[in-house]
Design a protein around this motif. Sequence first.
Motif, PDB file in Angstrom:
ATOM      1  N   LEU A  27      39.392  36.772  37.989  1.00 36.65           N
ATOM      2  CA  LEU A  27      38.825  36.968  36.650  1.00 36.65           C
ATOM      3  C   LEU A  27      39.415  38.213  35.982  1.00 36.65           C
ATOM      4  O   LEU A  27      39.741  38.205  34.793  1.00 36.65           O
ATOM      5  CB  LEU A  27      37.307  37.070  36.717  1.00 36.65           C
ATOM      6  CG  LEU A  27      36.576  35.733  36.687  1.00 36.65           C
ATOM      7  CD1 LEU A  27      35.083  35.972  36.621  1.00 36.65           C
ATOM      8  CD2 LEU A  27      37.025  34.877  35.507  1.00 36.65           C
ATOM      9  N   ALA A  28      39.575  39.296  36.775  1.00 37.37           N
ATOM     10  CA  ALA A  28      40.165  40.523  36.217  1.00 37.37           C
ATOM     11  C   ALA A  28      41.563  40.232  35.684  1.00 37.37           C
ATOM     12  O   ALA A  28      41.956  40.733  34.628  1.00 37.37           O
ATOM     13  CB  ALA A  28      40.208  41.623  37.276  1.00 37.37           C
ATOM     14  N   SER A  29      42.314  39.373  36.409  1.00 36.27           N
ATOM     15  CA  SER A  29      43.682  39.104  35.963  1.00 36.27           C
ATOM     16  C   SER A  29      43.689  38.409  34.599  1.00 36.27           C
ATOM     17  O   SER A  29      44.533  38.716  33.750  1.00 36.27           O
ATOM     18  CB  SER A  29      44.451  38.289  37.009  1.00 36.27           C
ATOM     19  OG  SER A  29      44.151  36.917  36.931  1.00 36.27           O
ATOM     20  N   TYR A  30      42.743  37.495  34.368  1.00 38.11           N
ATOM     21  CA  TYR A  30      42.669  36.866  33.036  1.00 38.11           C
ATOM     22  C   TYR A  30      42.273  37.883  31.972  1.00 38.11           C
ATOM     23  O   TYR A  30      42.798  37.888  30.851  1.00 38.11           O
ATOM     24  CB  TYR A  30      41.683  35.703  33.040  1.00 38.11           C
ATOM     25  CG  TYR A  30      42.293  34.427  33.561  1.00 38.11           C
ATOM     26  CD1 TYR A  30      43.172  33.677  32.782  1.00 38.11           C
ATOM     27  CD2 TYR A  30      42.020  33.975  34.835  1.00 38.11           C
ATOM     28  CE1 TYR A  30      43.761  32.520  33.268  1.00 38.11           C
ATOM     29  CE2 TYR A  30      42.587  32.813  35.330  1.00 38.11           C
ATOM     30  CZ  TYR A  30      43.464  32.093  34.541  1.00 38.11           C
ATOM     31  OH  TYR A  30      44.041  30.954  35.021  1.00 38.11           O
ATOM     32  N   MET A  31      41.315  38.762  32.310  1.00 38.65           N
ATOM     33  CA  MET A  31      40.859  39.757  31.330  1.00 38.65           C
ATOM     34  C   MET A  31      42.004  40.678  30.904  1.00 38.65           C
ATOM     35  O   MET A  31      42.119  41.054  29.747  1.00 38.65           O
ATOM     36  CB  MET A  31      39.751  40.623  31.947  1.00 38.65           C
ATOM     37  CG  MET A  31      38.456  39.891  32.207  1.00 38.65           C
ATOM     38  SD  MET A  31      37.366  40.996  33.143  1.00 38.65           S
ATOM     39  CE  MET A  31      35.807  40.676  32.352  1.00 38.65           C
ATOM     40  N   ILE A  32      42.840  41.037  31.880  1.00 44.99           N
ATOM     41  CA  ILE A  32      43.877  42.035  31.629  1.00 44.99           C
ATOM     42  C   ILE A  32      45.134  41.398  31.032  1.00 44.99           C
ATOM     43  O   ILE A  32      45.715  41.918  30.078  1.00 44.99           O
ATOM     44  CB  ILE A  32      44.214  42.788  32.939  1.00 44.99           C
ATOM     45  CG1 ILE A  32      42.975  43.552  33.435  1.00 44.99           C
ATOM     46  CG2 ILE A  32      45.379  43.739  32.730  1.00 44.99           C
ATOM     47  CD1 ILE A  32      43.065  44.019  34.872  1.00 44.99           C
ATOM     48  N   GLU A  33      45.553  40.258  31.595  1.00 46.11           N
ATOM     49  CA  GLU A  33      46.773  39.607  31.092  1.00 46.11           C
ATOM     50  C   GLU A  33      46.508  38.926  29.745  1.00 46.11           C
ATOM     51  O   GLU A  33      47.428  38.692  28.976  1.00 46.11           O
ATOM     52  CB  GLU A  33      47.287  38.563  32.090  1.00 46.11           C
ATOM     53  CG  GLU A  33      47.604  39.105  33.476  1.00 46.11           C
ATOM     54  CD  GLU A  33      48.810  40.047  33.502  1.00 46.11           C
ATOM     55  OE1 GLU A  33      49.646  39.980  32.577  1.00 46.11           O
ATOM     56  OE2 GLU A  33      48.896  40.853  34.448  1.00 46.11           O
ATOM     57  N   GLY A  34      45.261  38.545  29.507  1.00 42.22           N
ATOM     58  CA  GLY A  34      44.936  37.825  28.272  1.00 42.22           C
ATOM     59  C   GLY A  34      45.131  36.327  28.395  1.00 42.22           C
ATOM     60  O   GLY A  34      44.990  35.585  27.431  1.00 42.22           O
ATOM     61  N   GLY A  35      45.479  35.856  29.578  1.00 45.13           N
ATOM     62  CA  GLY A  35      45.694  34.428  29.822  1.00 45.13           C
ATOM     63  C   GLY A  35      46.332  34.257  31.187  1.00 45.13           C
ATOM     64  O   GLY A  35      46.256  35.158  32.024  1.00 45.13           O
TER      65      GLY A  35
END
Length: 358
Positions: free
Chosen positions: A153-161
Amino acid sequence: MFESTPDLSSHRFVRACLRQPVDRTPVWFLRQAGRYMPEYMAVRRHHTLLEICKRPDLAAEVTITAAEKLDVDAAIIFADLLLPLECMGLDFEFQAGEGPVIHKPLRTGADVDALKTTRTSELSYVGEAIQRVAAHFHGRLGMIGFCGAPFTLASYMIEGGGSRNYIETKKLMYRQPDAWRRLLDKLVIVLREFAAQQVAAGADVIQIFDSWAGALSLPDYRDFVLPAARMLVREVQAQGVPVIYFGVDTASLLPAMRETGADVLGLDWRTPLDQAWRGLDYACAVQGNLDPITLFAEPELIRRRVHQILAQAAGRPGHIFNLGHGIVPGTPVENVQAVVEFVREYSPALSPVEARHG
Ligand code: CP3
Protein backbone atom coordinates in the motif's frame (compact mmCIF):
# COMPACT_ATOMS: atom_id res chain seq x y z
CA MET A 1 -24.51 -14.55 19.80
CA PHE A 2 -23.86 -16.59 16.62
CA GLU A 3 -25.90 -19.71 17.57
CA SER A 4 -27.38 -20.08 14.12
CA THR A 5 -24.02 -20.02 12.34
CA PRO A 6 -22.61 -23.44 11.44
CA ASP A 7 -19.21 -24.41 12.80
CA LEU A 8 -16.99 -22.76 10.22
CA SER A 9 -13.84 -24.31 11.58
CA SER A 10 -15.08 -27.49 9.95
CA HIS A 11 -15.11 -25.96 6.45
CA ARG A 12 -12.37 -27.56 4.35
CA PHE A 13 -10.97 -24.19 3.29
CA VAL A 14 -10.56 -22.94 6.87
CA ARG A 15 -9.30 -26.35 7.99
CA ALA A 16 -6.64 -26.32 5.28
CA CYS A 17 -5.53 -22.83 6.38
CA LEU A 18 -4.96 -24.34 9.83
CA ARG A 19 -3.17 -27.42 8.40
CA GLN A 20 -5.94 -29.72 9.56
CA PRO A 21 -6.81 -32.78 7.43
CA VAL A 22 -9.48 -32.26 4.76
CA ASP A 23 -11.63 -34.54 2.59
CA ARG A 24 -10.23 -32.89 -0.55
CA THR A 25 -7.99 -29.99 -1.47
CA PRO A 26 -9.90 -26.70 -1.33
CA VAL A 27 -9.66 -24.46 -4.39
CA TRP A 28 -10.39 -20.81 -5.17
CA PHE A 29 -8.83 -18.21 -7.50
CA LEU A 30 -7.16 -14.85 -7.06
CA ARG A 31 -9.32 -12.30 -8.97
CA GLN A 32 -12.07 -14.85 -9.43
CA ALA A 33 -14.52 -11.98 -9.98
CA GLY A 34 -13.08 -9.85 -12.75
CA ARG A 35 -13.07 -8.76 -16.33
CA TYR A 36 -12.64 -12.26 -17.82
CA MET A 37 -16.16 -13.07 -16.60
CA PRO A 38 -19.15 -11.91 -18.71
CA GLU A 39 -21.40 -11.58 -15.64
CA TYR A 40 -18.91 -9.13 -14.07
CA MET A 41 -18.63 -7.14 -17.29
CA ALA A 42 -22.43 -6.89 -17.45
CA VAL A 43 -22.44 -5.15 -14.04
CA ARG A 44 -19.33 -3.19 -14.94
CA ARG A 45 -21.01 -1.70 -18.03
CA HIS A 46 -23.37 0.24 -15.77
CA HIS A 47 -21.05 0.98 -12.83
CA THR A 48 -17.46 2.02 -12.25
CA LEU A 49 -15.13 -0.25 -10.31
CA LEU A 50 -15.38 2.03 -7.26
CA GLU A 51 -19.19 2.10 -7.44
CA ILE A 52 -19.25 -1.70 -7.36
CA CYS A 53 -16.85 -1.70 -4.40
CA LYS A 54 -18.90 0.86 -2.48
CA ARG A 55 -22.37 -0.57 -3.05
CA PRO A 56 -22.77 -3.63 -0.82
CA ASP A 57 -25.57 -5.01 -3.02
CA LEU A 58 -23.36 -4.92 -6.14
CA ALA A 59 -20.17 -6.06 -4.40
CA ALA A 60 -22.07 -8.99 -2.87
CA GLU A 61 -23.67 -9.86 -6.20
CA VAL A 62 -20.39 -10.08 -8.15
CA THR A 63 -18.71 -11.99 -5.30
CA ILE A 64 -21.52 -14.56 -5.13
CA THR A 65 -21.90 -14.91 -8.91
CA ALA A 66 -18.20 -15.67 -9.40
CA ALA A 67 -18.00 -18.16 -6.53
CA GLU A 68 -21.12 -20.01 -7.69
CA LYS A 69 -20.22 -20.04 -11.36
CA LEU A 70 -16.79 -21.51 -10.60
CA ASP A 71 -18.06 -23.78 -7.80
CA VAL A 72 -15.05 -22.93 -5.62
CA ASP A 73 -14.57 -23.54 -1.89
CA ALA A 74 -14.16 -19.89 -0.89
CA ALA A 75 -15.56 -16.49 -1.84
CA ILE A 76 -13.26 -13.44 -1.69
CA ILE A 77 -15.14 -10.25 -1.09
CA PHE A 78 -15.17 -7.94 -4.10
CA ALA A 79 -13.27 -4.81 -3.10
CA ASP A 80 -9.94 -3.20 -3.96
CA LEU A 81 -6.62 -2.95 -2.24
CA LEU A 82 -6.56 0.83 -2.50
CA LEU A 83 -9.86 1.65 -0.74
CA PRO A 84 -8.14 2.56 2.58
CA LEU A 85 -6.12 5.29 0.86
CA GLU A 86 -9.22 7.44 0.57
CA CYS A 87 -10.00 7.43 4.29
CA MET A 88 -6.35 8.24 5.00
CA GLY A 89 -6.69 11.39 2.88
CA LEU A 90 -5.27 10.31 -0.51
CA ASP A 91 -7.70 10.54 -3.41
CA PHE A 92 -7.32 8.25 -6.39
CA GLU A 93 -9.14 7.05 -9.46
CA PHE A 94 -8.97 4.11 -11.83
CA GLN A 95 -8.17 5.33 -15.33
CA ALA A 96 -9.24 3.07 -18.18
CA GLY A 97 -6.35 0.93 -19.32
CA GLU A 98 -3.87 2.55 -16.94
CA GLY A 99 -4.74 1.19 -13.54
CA PRO A 100 -4.96 3.33 -10.42
CA VAL A 101 -3.74 6.93 -10.28
CA ILE A 102 -3.23 8.65 -6.92
CA HIS A 103 -3.76 12.35 -7.43
CA LYS A 104 -1.17 13.69 -5.00
CA PRO A 105 1.40 11.00 -4.19
CA LEU A 106 3.03 11.04 -0.79
CA ARG A 107 6.69 12.11 -0.80
CA THR A 108 7.71 13.79 2.47
CA GLY A 109 7.60 13.33 6.23
CA ALA A 110 5.01 16.13 6.38
CA ASP A 111 2.83 14.17 3.92
CA VAL A 112 3.07 11.15 6.23
CA ASP A 113 2.10 13.24 9.26
CA ALA A 114 -0.96 14.55 7.43
CA LEU A 115 -2.35 11.03 6.88
CA LYS A 116 -5.49 10.29 8.87
CA THR A 117 -5.93 7.11 10.89
CA THR A 118 -9.27 7.75 12.58
CA ARG A 119 -11.67 7.51 9.65
CA THR A 120 -11.54 3.76 9.00
CA SER A 121 -15.26 3.46 9.77
CA GLU A 122 -15.81 5.05 6.34
CA LEU A 123 -14.89 1.64 4.91
CA SER A 124 -17.91 -0.02 6.53
CA TYR A 125 -19.42 -0.73 3.09
CA VAL A 126 -16.93 -3.63 2.75
CA GLY A 127 -18.21 -5.20 5.98
CA GLU A 128 -21.79 -4.72 4.81
CA ALA A 129 -21.00 -6.56 1.58
CA ILE A 130 -19.34 -9.39 3.55
CA GLN A 131 -22.44 -9.70 5.73
CA ARG A 132 -24.59 -10.17 2.64
CA VAL A 133 -22.29 -12.78 1.12
CA ALA A 134 -21.92 -14.65 4.42
CA ALA A 135 -25.70 -14.67 4.87
CA HIS A 136 -26.10 -16.03 1.34
CA PHE A 137 -23.63 -18.91 1.69
CA HIS A 138 -24.37 -19.54 5.35
CA GLY A 139 -21.11 -21.38 5.95
CA ARG A 140 -21.21 -23.50 2.78
CA LEU A 141 -18.13 -21.63 1.47
CA GLY A 142 -15.22 -20.03 3.24
CA MET A 143 -15.52 -16.22 3.34
CA ILE A 144 -12.29 -14.35 2.65
CA GLY A 145 -11.80 -10.71 3.59
CA PHE A 146 -8.64 -8.91 2.52
CA CYS A 147 -6.44 -5.89 2.82
CA GLY A 148 -3.11 -4.71 1.45
CA ALA A 149 0.11 -5.17 3.36
CA PRO A 150 1.84 -2.02 4.63
CA PHE A 151 4.66 -2.13 2.04
CA THR A 152 2.47 -2.72 -0.99
CA LEU A 153 0.00 0.00 0.00
CA ALA A 154 2.86 2.40 0.83
CA SER A 155 4.30 1.79 -2.64
CA TYR A 156 1.03 2.90 -4.29
CA MET A 157 0.82 5.95 -2.02
CA ILE A 158 4.36 7.02 -2.85
CA GLU A 159 4.65 6.06 -6.53
CA GLY A 160 1.15 7.35 -7.28
CA GLY A 161 0.27 4.13 -9.12
CA GLY A 162 1.94 0.95 -10.34
CA SER A 163 5.71 1.01 -10.70
CA ARG A 164 8.56 -0.83 -12.36
CA ASN A 165 11.50 0.03 -10.11
CA TYR A 166 9.90 1.52 -6.98
CA ILE A 167 12.47 4.31 -6.98
CA GLU A 168 10.42 6.85 -4.98
CA THR A 169 9.33 4.17 -2.50
CA LYS A 170 12.88 2.97 -1.91
CA LYS A 171 14.17 6.55 -1.72
CA LEU A 172 11.80 7.32 1.14
CA MET A 173 12.63 3.99 2.79
CA TYR A 174 16.41 4.49 2.59
CA ARG A 175 16.72 8.24 3.03
CA GLN A 176 13.88 9.03 5.43
CA PRO A 177 13.68 5.89 7.56
CA ASP A 178 11.80 7.68 10.36
CA ALA A 179 9.11 8.90 7.99
CA TRP A 180 8.99 5.40 6.45
CA ARG A 181 8.43 3.85 9.88
CA ARG A 182 5.73 6.37 10.76
CA LEU A 183 4.02 5.64 7.44
CA LEU A 184 4.01 1.88 8.00
CA ASP A 185 2.84 2.35 11.61
CA LYS A 186 -0.11 4.44 10.40
CA LEU A 187 -0.97 1.84 7.78
CA VAL A 188 -0.95 -0.93 10.41
CA ILE A 189 -3.39 1.09 12.57
CA VAL A 190 -5.83 1.52 9.68
CA LEU A 191 -5.45 -1.97 8.22
CA ARG A 192 -5.93 -3.83 11.50
CA GLU A 193 -9.17 -1.94 12.08
CA PHE A 194 -10.29 -2.53 8.49
CA ALA A 195 -9.58 -6.25 8.94
CA ALA A 196 -11.43 -6.25 12.27
CA GLN A 197 -14.51 -4.78 10.57
CA GLN A 198 -14.39 -7.59 8.02
CA VAL A 199 -13.98 -10.28 10.67
CA ALA A 200 -16.89 -8.83 12.67
CA ALA A 201 -18.96 -8.94 9.47
CA GLY A 202 -18.28 -12.63 8.91
CA ALA A 203 -14.89 -13.09 7.22
CA ASP A 204 -13.46 -16.51 8.17
CA VAL A 205 -9.97 -15.75 6.91
CA ILE A 206 -8.10 -12.54 6.03
CA GLN A 207 -5.71 -12.46 3.08
CA ILE A 208 -3.02 -9.78 3.29
CA PHE A 209 -1.74 -8.83 -0.19
CA ASP A 210 1.94 -7.89 -0.26
CA SER A 211 1.80 -8.24 -4.01
CA TRP A 212 4.93 -6.25 -4.78
CA ALA A 213 7.19 -7.43 -1.92
CA GLY A 214 9.18 -9.32 -4.56
CA ALA A 215 10.68 -5.98 -5.62
CA LEU A 216 12.74 -6.02 -2.39
CA SER A 217 16.08 -7.63 -1.60
CA LEU A 218 16.03 -9.96 1.37
CA PRO A 219 17.93 -7.54 3.67
CA ASP A 220 15.64 -4.64 2.69
CA TYR A 221 12.57 -6.82 3.29
CA ARG A 222 13.91 -7.75 6.71
CA ASP A 223 14.98 -4.26 7.77
CA PHE A 224 12.20 -2.12 6.33
CA VAL A 225 9.12 -4.27 5.77
CA LEU A 226 8.99 -7.43 7.88
CA PRO A 227 8.41 -5.72 11.27
CA ALA A 228 5.23 -3.93 10.13
CA ALA A 229 3.99 -6.97 8.18
CA ARG A 230 4.53 -9.17 11.23
CA MET A 231 2.69 -6.73 13.46
CA LEU A 232 -0.30 -6.63 11.12
CA VAL A 233 -0.40 -10.44 10.77
CA ARG A 234 -0.29 -10.88 14.55
CA GLU A 235 -2.98 -8.28 15.17
CA VAL A 236 -5.32 -9.84 12.63
CA GLN A 237 -4.74 -13.31 14.08
CA ALA A 238 -5.59 -11.90 17.50
CA GLN A 239 -9.04 -11.16 16.04
CA GLY A 240 -9.50 -14.93 15.84
CA VAL A 241 -9.00 -15.76 12.16
CA PRO A 242 -6.20 -17.39 10.12
CA VAL A 243 -4.14 -15.11 7.88
CA ILE A 244 -2.97 -15.77 4.31
CA TYR A 245 0.05 -13.64 3.40
CA PHE A 246 0.58 -13.31 -0.33
CA GLY A 247 3.26 -11.88 -2.59
CA VAL A 248 4.62 -12.40 -6.10
CA ASP A 249 8.20 -13.16 -7.13
CA THR A 250 8.99 -14.03 -3.54
CA ALA A 251 11.10 -17.22 -3.86
CA SER A 252 14.04 -15.75 -1.93
CA LEU A 253 11.81 -13.99 0.61
CA LEU A 254 9.59 -16.90 1.64
CA PRO A 255 11.46 -17.95 4.82
CA ALA A 256 11.46 -14.30 5.98
CA MET A 257 7.78 -13.93 5.07
CA ARG A 258 7.14 -17.01 7.20
CA GLU A 259 8.53 -15.04 10.16
CA THR A 260 5.42 -12.86 10.06
CA GLY A 261 3.72 -15.88 11.63
CA ALA A 262 1.10 -16.06 8.87
CA ASP A 263 -0.89 -19.30 8.84
CA VAL A 264 -0.67 -19.59 5.05
CA LEU A 265 1.82 -18.23 2.52
CA GLY A 266 0.74 -17.58 -1.06
CA LEU A 267 3.21 -19.02 -3.59
CA ASP A 268 3.78 -17.73 -7.10
CA TRP A 269 4.48 -20.20 -9.93
CA ARG A 270 8.19 -19.59 -10.34
CA THR A 271 9.20 -22.02 -7.59
CA PRO A 272 7.86 -25.59 -7.64
CA LEU A 273 5.40 -25.96 -4.78
CA ASP A 274 7.27 -28.86 -3.12
CA GLN A 275 10.56 -26.96 -3.20
CA ALA A 276 9.00 -23.84 -1.69
CA TRP A 277 7.12 -25.79 0.98
CA ARG A 278 10.20 -27.82 1.94
CA GLY A 279 12.15 -24.56 2.20
CA LEU A 280 9.56 -23.45 4.76
CA ASP A 281 10.07 -26.71 6.72
CA TYR A 282 6.35 -27.34 6.17
CA ALA A 283 5.86 -24.97 9.13
CA CYS A 284 2.86 -23.19 7.58
CA ALA A 285 0.16 -23.92 5.03
CA VAL A 286 0.69 -22.90 1.39
CA GLN A 287 -1.63 -21.58 -1.29
CA GLY A 288 -0.94 -21.86 -5.00
CA ASN A 289 0.61 -22.08 -7.45
CA LEU A 290 -0.56 -22.51 -11.05
CA ASP A 291 0.70 -19.87 -13.50
CA PRO A 292 -2.48 -17.90 -14.34
CA ILE A 293 -1.46 -17.80 -18.01
CA THR A 294 -1.60 -21.62 -18.13
CA LEU A 295 -5.38 -21.06 -18.23
CA PHE A 296 -4.94 -20.12 -21.90
CA ALA A 297 -3.54 -23.59 -22.71
CA GLU A 298 -5.40 -26.66 -23.96
CA PRO A 299 -7.27 -28.55 -21.23
CA GLU A 300 -4.84 -31.49 -21.38
CA LEU A 301 -1.88 -29.31 -20.43
CA ILE A 302 -3.91 -27.59 -17.70
CA ARG A 303 -4.88 -31.02 -16.37
CA ARG A 304 -1.23 -32.07 -16.28
CA ARG A 305 -0.11 -28.95 -14.44
CA VAL A 306 -2.91 -29.26 -11.87
CA HIS A 307 -1.95 -32.88 -11.30
CA GLN A 308 1.72 -31.97 -10.89
CA ILE A 309 0.93 -29.35 -8.25
CA LEU A 310 -1.31 -31.73 -6.31
CA ALA A 311 1.33 -34.46 -6.55
CA GLN A 312 3.88 -32.04 -5.12
CA ALA A 313 1.56 -31.18 -2.24
CA ALA A 314 1.33 -34.97 -1.77
CA GLY A 315 -1.79 -34.87 0.36
CA ARG A 316 -0.06 -33.06 3.21
CA PRO A 317 -2.55 -31.10 5.32
CA GLY A 318 -2.30 -27.38 4.55
CA HIS A 319 -2.49 -26.99 0.77
CA ILE A 320 -5.04 -24.65 -0.80
CA PHE A 321 -5.11 -24.83 -4.59
CA ASN A 322 -4.95 -21.45 -6.31
CA LEU A 323 -3.09 -19.57 -9.01
CA GLY A 324 0.24 -17.90 -8.41
CA HIS A 325 -1.39 -14.54 -9.20
CA GLY A 326 -4.73 -13.21 -10.41
CA ILE A 327 -6.82 -14.36 -13.37
CA VAL A 328 -6.18 -11.95 -16.27
CA PRO A 329 -8.75 -10.50 -18.70
CA GLY A 330 -9.36 -12.76 -21.70
CA THR A 331 -8.99 -16.01 -19.72
CA PRO A 332 -11.52 -18.60 -20.94
CA VAL A 333 -14.02 -19.13 -18.11
CA GLU A 334 -14.42 -22.82 -19.00
CA ASN A 335 -10.72 -23.38 -18.36
CA VAL A 336 -11.05 -21.93 -14.86
CA GLN A 337 -14.01 -24.26 -14.27
CA ALA A 338 -11.94 -27.15 -15.64
CA VAL A 339 -9.27 -26.51 -13.00
CA VAL A 340 -11.88 -26.91 -10.27
CA GLU A 341 -12.93 -30.24 -11.81
CA PHE A 342 -9.33 -31.43 -12.11
CA VAL A 343 -8.61 -30.52 -8.47
CA ARG A 344 -11.70 -32.51 -7.41
CA GLU A 345 -10.75 -35.40 -9.65
CA TYR A 346 -7.19 -35.72 -8.41
CA SER A 347 -7.06 -34.59 -4.82
CA PRO A 348 -8.89 -37.50 -3.11
CA ALA A 349 -6.60 -39.93 -4.90
CA LEU A 350 -3.58 -38.32 -3.31
CA SER A 351 -3.87 -39.33 0.30
CA PRO A 352 -0.48 -39.12 2.03
CA VAL A 353 -0.16 -42.91 2.04
CA GLU A 354 -0.76 -43.29 -1.69
CA ALA A 355 1.51 -40.37 -2.42
CA ARG A 356 4.32 -42.07 -0.51
CA HIS A 357 3.91 -45.26 -2.52
CA GLY A 358 3.15 -43.62 -5.82
O1 CP3 B 1 -12.14 -11.53 -7.05
C1 CP3 B 1 -11.23 -10.92 -6.43
O2 CP3 B 1 -10.05 -11.28 -6.46
C2 CP3 B 1 -11.62 -9.74 -5.58
C3 CP3 B 1 -11.45 -8.48 -6.16
C4 CP3 B 1 -10.12 -7.72 -6.14
C5 CP3 B 1 -9.94 -6.56 -6.92
N1 CP3 B 1 -8.73 -6.02 -6.59
C6 CP3 B 1 -10.92 -5.98 -7.86
C7 CP3 B 1 -10.38 -5.30 -9.05
C8 CP3 B 1 -8.96 -7.90 -5.38
C9 CP3 B 1 -8.59 -9.01 -4.41
C10 CP3 B 1 -8.09 -6.81 -5.68
C11 CP3 B 1 -6.78 -6.61 -5.03
C12 CP3 B 1 -5.84 -5.67 -5.63
N2 CP3 B 1 -6.10 -4.45 -6.15
C13 CP3 B 1 -4.45 -5.87 -5.67
C14 CP3 B 1 -3.72 -7.03 -5.07
C15 CP3 B 1 -3.91 -8.24 -5.89
C16 CP3 B 1 -2.82 -8.45 -6.86
O3 CP3 B 1 -3.11 -8.37 -8.06
O4 CP3 B 1 -1.73 -8.76 -6.40
C17 CP3 B 1 -3.88 -4.76 -6.28
C18 CP3 B 1 -2.41 -4.56 -6.58
C19 CP3 B 1 -4.93 -3.85 -6.57
C20 CP3 B 1 -4.84 -2.52 -7.18
C21 CP3 B 1 -5.45 -2.53 -8.52
N3 CP3 B 1 -6.80 -2.63 -8.75
C22 CP3 B 1 -4.80 -2.44 -9.76
C23 CP3 B 1 -3.30 -2.35 -9.95
C24 CP3 B 1 -5.79 -2.46 -10.74
C25 CP3 B 1 -5.61 -2.27 -12.22
C26 CP3 B 1 -5.04 -3.47 -12.87
C27 CP3 B 1 -6.05 -4.10 -13.76
O5 CP3 B 1 -6.22 -5.33 -13.67
O6 CP3 B 1 -6.66 -3.36 -14.53
C28 CP3 B 1 -7.04 -2.63 -10.10
C29 CP3 B 1 -8.35 -2.74 -10.75
C30 CP3 B 1 -9.24 -3.86 -10.34
N4 CP3 B 1 -9.48 -4.26 -9.06
C31 CP3 B 1 -10.03 -4.68 -11.21
C32 CP3 B 1 -10.74 -5.57 -10.41
C33 CP3 B 1 -11.74 -6.61 -10.85
C34 CP3 B 1 -10.09 -4.59 -12.74
C35 CP3 B 1 -10.55 -3.27 -13.21
C36 CP3 B 1 -12.00 -3.04 -13.56
O7 CP3 B 1 -12.94 -3.80 -13.30
O8 CP3 B 1 -12.18 -1.99 -14.17
